[in-house]
Design a protein around this motif. Structure first.
Motif, PDB file in Angstrom:
ATOM      1  N   GLU A  41     -62.316   7.041  27.592  1.00 47.45           N
ATOM      2  CA  GLU A  41     -61.316   6.615  28.575  1.00 47.45           C
ATOM      3  C   GLU A  41     -61.113   5.101  28.562  1.00 47.45           C
ATOM      4  O   GLU A  41     -60.015   4.605  28.841  1.00 47.45           O
ATOM      5  N   THR A  42     -62.152   4.347  28.227  1.00 47.29           N
ATOM      6  CA  THR A  42     -62.013   2.892  28.154  1.00 47.29           C
ATOM      7  C   THR A  42     -60.961   2.495  27.125  1.00 47.29           C
ATOM      8  O   THR A  42     -60.086   1.650  27.387  1.00 47.29           O
ATOM      9  N   ALA A  43     -61.018   3.095  25.926  1.00 50.58           N
ATOM     10  CA  ALA A  43     -60.019   2.810  24.901  1.00 50.58           C
ATOM     11  C   ALA A  43     -58.650   3.316  25.314  1.00 50.58           C
ATOM     12  O   ALA A  43     -57.621   2.695  25.007  1.00 50.58           O
ATOM     13  N   GLU A  44     -58.597   4.438  26.030  1.00 50.09           N
ATOM     14  CA  GLU A  44     -57.303   4.956  26.506  1.00 50.09           C
ATOM     15  C   GLU A  44     -56.635   3.959  27.448  1.00 50.09           C
ATOM     16  O   GLU A  44     -55.431   3.716  27.363  1.00 50.09           O
ATOM     17  N   ARG A  45     -57.424   3.359  28.326  1.00 43.10           N
ATOM     18  CA  ARG A  45     -56.844   2.351  29.227  1.00 43.10           C
ATOM     19  C   ARG A  45     -56.338   1.150  28.435  1.00 43.10           C
ATOM     20  O   ARG A  45     -55.337   0.522  28.800  1.00 43.10           O
ATOM     21  N   GLY A  46     -57.017   0.838  27.326  1.00 39.31           N
ATOM     22  CA  GLY A  46     -56.561  -0.249  26.470  1.00 39.31           C
ATOM     23  C   GLY A  46     -55.206   0.040  25.862  1.00 39.31           C
ATOM     24  O   GLY A  46     -54.320  -0.822  25.823  1.00 39.31           O
ATOM     25  N   TRP A  47     -55.003   1.263  25.368  1.00 36.10           N
ATOM     26  CA  TRP A  47     -53.715   1.650  24.792  1.00 36.10           C
ATOM     27  C   TRP A  47     -52.606   1.601  25.850  1.00 36.10           C
ATOM     28  O   TRP A  47     -51.504   1.106  25.588  1.00 36.10           O
ATOM     29  N   ASP A  69     -52.835  14.444  27.747  1.00 41.75           N
ATOM     30  CA  ASP A  69     -51.824  13.402  27.860  1.00 41.75           C
ATOM     31  C   ASP A  69     -52.323  12.048  27.354  1.00 41.75           C
ATOM     32  O   ASP A  69     -51.584  11.076  27.358  1.00 41.75           O
ATOM     33  N   TRP A  70     -53.578  11.987  26.940  1.00 37.91           N
ATOM     34  CA  TRP A  70     -54.116  10.719  26.440  1.00 37.91           C
ATOM     35  C   TRP A  70     -53.551  10.406  25.058  1.00 37.91           C
ATOM     36  O   TRP A  70     -53.249  11.309  24.264  1.00 37.91           O
ATOM     37  N   GLY A  71     -53.454   9.131  24.750  1.00 37.88           N
ATOM     38  CA  GLY A  71     -53.014   8.731  23.420  1.00 37.88           C
ATOM     39  C   GLY A  71     -54.119   8.865  22.394  1.00 37.88           C
ATOM     40  O   GLY A  71     -53.861   9.014  21.203  1.00 37.88           O
ATOM     41  N   LEU A  72     -55.366   8.834  22.842  1.00 36.83           N
ATOM     42  CA  LEU A  72     -56.527   8.931  21.958  1.00 36.83           C
ATOM     43  C   LEU A  72     -57.556   9.834  22.599  1.00 36.83           C
ATOM     44  O   LEU A  72     -57.818   9.731  23.800  1.00 36.83           O
ATOM     45  N   SER A  73     -58.122  10.745  21.806  1.00 37.57           N
ATOM     46  CA  SER A  73     -59.188  11.591  22.308  1.00 37.57           C
ATOM     47  C   SER A  73     -60.232  11.774  21.220  1.00 37.57           C
ATOM     48  O   SER A  73     -60.071  11.287  20.099  1.00 37.57           O
ATOM     49  N   ILE A  74     -61.312  12.469  21.561  1.00 35.32           N
ATOM     50  CA  ILE A  74     -62.444  12.642  20.651  1.00 35.32           C
ATOM     51  C   ILE A  74     -62.664  14.126  20.405  1.00 35.32           C
ATOM     52  O   ILE A  74     -62.688  14.927  21.350  1.00 35.32           O
ATOM     53  N   PHE A  75     -62.836  14.513  19.134  1.00 32.58           N
ATOM     54  CA  PHE A  75     -63.125  15.888  18.769  1.00 32.58           C
ATOM     55  C   PHE A  75     -64.294  15.910  17.783  1.00 32.58           C
ATOM     56  O   PHE A  75     -64.242  15.221  16.765  1.00 32.58           O
ATOM     57  N   TYR A  76     -65.335  16.661  18.124  1.00 31.54           N
ATOM     58  CA  TYR A  76     -66.506  16.744  17.250  1.00 31.54           C
ATOM     59  C   TYR A  76     -67.001  15.347  16.865  1.00 31.54           C
ATOM     60  O   TYR A  76     -67.411  15.104  15.739  1.00 31.54           O
ATOM     61  N   GLY A  77     -66.927  14.428  17.818  1.00 31.27           N
ATOM     62  CA  GLY A  77     -67.426  13.077  17.609  1.00 31.27           C
ATOM     63  C   GLY A  77     -66.511  12.184  16.806  1.00 31.27           C
ATOM     64  O   GLY A  77     -66.915  11.075  16.424  1.00 31.27           O
ATOM     65  N   ARG A  78     -65.253  12.623  16.545  1.00 31.88           N
ATOM     66  CA  ARG A  78     -64.313  11.799  15.792  1.00 31.88           C
ATOM     67  C   ARG A  78     -63.076  11.507  16.635  1.00 31.88           C
ATOM     68  O   ARG A  78     -62.542  12.408  17.295  1.00 31.88           O
ATOM     69  N   PRO A  79     -62.587  10.255  16.581  1.00 35.49           N
ATOM     70  CA  PRO A  79     -61.377   9.929  17.341  1.00 35.49           C
ATOM     71  C   PRO A  79     -60.135  10.471  16.664  1.00 35.49           C
ATOM     72  O   PRO A  79     -60.041  10.535  15.435  1.00 35.49           O
TER      73      PRO A  79
END
Length: 532
Positions: A41-47, A69-79
C-alpha cells in the motif's frame, strides 16, 4: 489455531488484467512480508501521488480499500501492474489514450481492451498543475536526494541514531513513501520525454536516432559508481570511501532482507579483482565519454532533419531529456537509501527481539509486517514463532514458481523453464527494448551477481535482471542480454551510457542461451542469435 496468513499471495477479481513487465528489477527476489510494508500500500500511495502532482487526481484521492483498483499489487511475492486501473487514470492526461499507454507498457494492445475516457472536468486543473510539476519536480528530487543522503550517512551507514529501532523502522518506511512518490511522478516525466524523442526520430526517418539520443547523457549515478570501483582497483580510491558513497547498493537491493555492500563488502572485493584481472579493461568514464559523443552526433542529425523554425524547441527538448534521465537515477538512489534504512532498523530491531527471547534469528523480523513488528515490540504478538515458520514456507514455495508476464485475475503459477538441452536448432530471440549497434562474442550466463565469474575481453553478459549493484560488472561486458526490463529499465540506461549493444526483455534468454555460446547481439534490429 487459524491458518496464518500469507500477505504476499495476493488476490484479484476474475478478468482483471495485470502485467509483471517493468517491475521485476525493482525487487528481484520474492518479496518478504516486511517488503510488503514497502511495496504494498505504501507504493500504491506513491503512484497515486504522482497523478495528484499532475492534477489528474484530486488531493483527496486515497488508496482504494479494494486491491482490484490499485495500480500495483503483489502476487506470489511478485509485483504486478494493474493495466486496467492505470489506463483508466492516465487517459485524463492530455494527448494520452488508454491504448497508447497499454502499447507503451505491454508492447501491444489487447483486442478486447476496455474503452476508457478521460475526465474533462480535470483538464483545467491539469493545465495549471502539470506545467508547474514539470518545472519544480526535478528540484524536489534533488532536494530529496541531498536530505536522504545526509540521513543515510548519519543513521544507516553510521551509528544508527538514538531513537528506538522500532521507531526508526517506521520512520524509514515513511521516508520511502515520500521519496518514492516523487520518483513515480518523475518517472512519468521521463516516459513522456522518451516518447517525444522516439516519435521525432521516426518522423525524421531514422528510428534508431531515438535510442542514440537517449544515450550518452553523462554523469549518471551508476556510471559514476562503476568508475569509482575502477579507481579502487587502480589504488586511487579507498574501499572505505567507496562504501561510504555506494554502500546502500548490493545484490537484490530492492528487497529489505538483502545484504548490501555496507554490511558485506565481499562482492565489492570480488569486482575489484575482476577489474584488476583485466589488463585491457577500459575505464567506465572513458566508455561513457564515447557514448556522450555519439549522443551529440545523433542530436546534430536530428536537428538537421528538423525544420529550422522548430529547432530551438528541439534543442530545448533534447537538453531537457538528458537532465530527466540523470534525475531519474537520483530518485532511484534516494529510495534505495530509504530501503536500506528499513533494512538497518529492521535488523537492529530483530537483534533486540532475539536478545529478548521473542525471535530465534535476527532475520526472522523480515517475515513480519511493520504493524506486526509494532505489536511484537509491545509484547502483543504471542505466536510469532509460528508466523515466521509458516511464512518462510510460503516464501520458499513462491520461489519455485514464476508468473506469466500477462495474466487475468489470479495468475496460474508456472514452473520456470529449464535450460534447453541437446540440439536447439536455430536459436534467435528478441526483446522489448534494444539499441547500441551489433557485436559478436561469448555468452556468459549469470543468474546471481554473487556467483564467481570473470568476464574476458569480448564477453557478453546474459542475465535475468539487473539492479544498480550490477553496473560495475556490466562495465566489463561487450554487450547485454537481459530477461527482464524495458527501455526505461536500469539495464537499458546503463547500457546506453556505456555505449554497448543490448537486447532487454527477452523473458527467456537465460533459458535458451548457454554459457560459452558464440552469439550475435544486434541492438539495432532487436535480435540475439546463436552463431555456434
Amino acid at each position: 489455531m487459524p491458518e496464518i496468513s500469507d500477505p504476499t499471495l495476493g488476490t484479484s477479481e476474475p478478468g482483471r488484467y495485470w502485467t509483471t513487465t517493468n517491475l521485476g528489477e525493482a525487487a528481484p527476489d520474492v518479496l518478504s512480508p516486511l517488503d510488503m510494508s514497502i511495496w504494498g500500500e505504501t507504493a500504491e500511495r506513491g503512484w497515486l501521488y504522482s497523478m495528484k502532482v499532475f492534477g489528474v487526481l484530486p488531493p483527496s484521492a486515497k488508496a482504494s480499500p479494494d486491491v482490484n483498483d490499485w495500480g500495483l499489487s503483489i502476487f506470489y511475492g511478485r509485483p504486478a501492474l494493474n493495466v486496467d486501473a492505470i489506463r483508466g487514470i492516465v487517459v485524463s492526461l492530455p494527448g494520452v489514450s488508454g491504448d497508447d499507454f497499454e502499447r507503451d507498457l505491454c508492447g501491444s494492445v489487447r483486442p478486447d481492451a476496455p474503452p476508457v475516457k478521460g475526465k474533462k472536468s480535470r483538464l483545467p486543473v491539469i493545465a495549471v498543475k502539470a506545467p508547474r510539476a514539470l518545472l519544480r519536480q526535478g528540484k524536489v528530487m534533488h532536494a530529496n536526494y541531498a536530505e536522504t543522503r545526509a540521513w543515510w550517512e548519519r543513521e544507516v551507514y553510521g551509528d544508527g541514531g538514538t531513537a528506538p529501532a522500532i521507531e526508526r523502522l517506521v520512520a524509514a518506511r515513511d521516508r520511502f513513501e515520500k521519496v518514492f512518490a516523487d520518483h513515480c511522478a518523475w518517472r512519468f516525466v521521463f516516459s513522456g520525454a522518451q516518447s517525444a524523442i522516439t516519435d521525432l526520430a521516426k518522423k525524421a526517418g531514422d528510428p534508431a536516432l531515438g535510442t542514440r539520443l537517449m544515450s550518452g547523457v553523462g554523469e549518471v549515478f551508476e556510471t559514476k559508481m562503476a568508475d569509482d570501483l575502477w579507481k579502487v582497483a587502480q589504488g586511487q580510491l579507498e574501499e572505505a570511501e567507496f562504501l561510504r558513497l555506494w554502500g546502500y547498493h548490493g545484490p537484490n537491493e530492492g528487497n529489505a532482507d538483502a545484504r548490501v555492500w555496507r554490511e558485506d563488502p565481499a562482492p565489492v572485493r570480488a569486482l575489484v579483482k575482476s577489474y584488476q584481472g583485466r589488463a585491457d579493461v577500459e575505464r567506465p568514464r572513458d566508455r561513457e565519454g564515447r557514448s556522450v559523443a555519439a549522443g551529440a552526433e545523433a542530436e546534430k542529425a536530428l536537428l538537421a532533419a528538423t525544420p529550422a523554425a522548430k529547432r530551438p524547441a528541439m534543442r530545448w527538448l533534447m537538453k531537457r531529456t538528458r537532465n530527466i534521465v540523470r534525475t531519474l537515477q537520483v530518485g532511484k538512489a534516494a529510495y534505495l537509501m530509504c530501503i536500506d534504512g528499513v533494512r538497518r532498523a529492521a535488523r537492529d530491531f530483530g537483534a533486540e527481539q532475539v536478545a529478548a527471547g521473542r525471535l530465534a534469528q535476527v532475520d526472522d523480523v523480515f517475515y513480519l509486517q511493520i504493524e506486526e513488528c509494532q505489536e511484537l515490540a509491545a509484547g502483543r504478538l504471542e505466536n510469532v514463532a509460528e508466523i515466521v515458520v509458516a511464512r518462510r514456507g510460503y516464501r520458499e514455495a513462491h520461489r519455485k514458481v514464476e508468473l506469466p508476464v500477462f495474466f487475468r485475475g489470479m495468475p496460474e503459477p508456472i514452473v520456470p523453464e529449464a535450460p534447453v538441452e541437446g540440439d536447439r536448432g536455430a536459436v534467435e530471440i528478441s526483446g522489448s527494448a534494444s539499441g547500441g549497434g551489433q557485436v559478436e562474442g561469448r555468452a556468459r550466463v549469470l543468474l546471481d551477481v554473487n556467483d564467481a565469474i570473470a568476464l574476458d575481453d569480448g564477453d557478453i553478459l546474459v542475465c535475468r535482471f539487473t539492479d544498480p549493484s550490477w553496473a560495475p560488472l556490466m562495465s566489463l561486458a561487450e554487450a547485454l542480454v537481459i530477461d527482464v526490463g524495458g527501455s526505461a529499465s536500469h539495464g537499458a540506461v546503463v547500457a546506453r551510457e556505456l555505449g554497448i549493444p543490448y537486447v532487454i526483455g527477452t523473458e527467456r534468454g537465460t533459458s535458451v542461451l548457454r554459457d560459452g555460446d558464440r552469439i550475435l547481439v544486434d541492438g539495432e534490429n532487436n535480435v540475439v542469435r546463436v552463431l555456434a
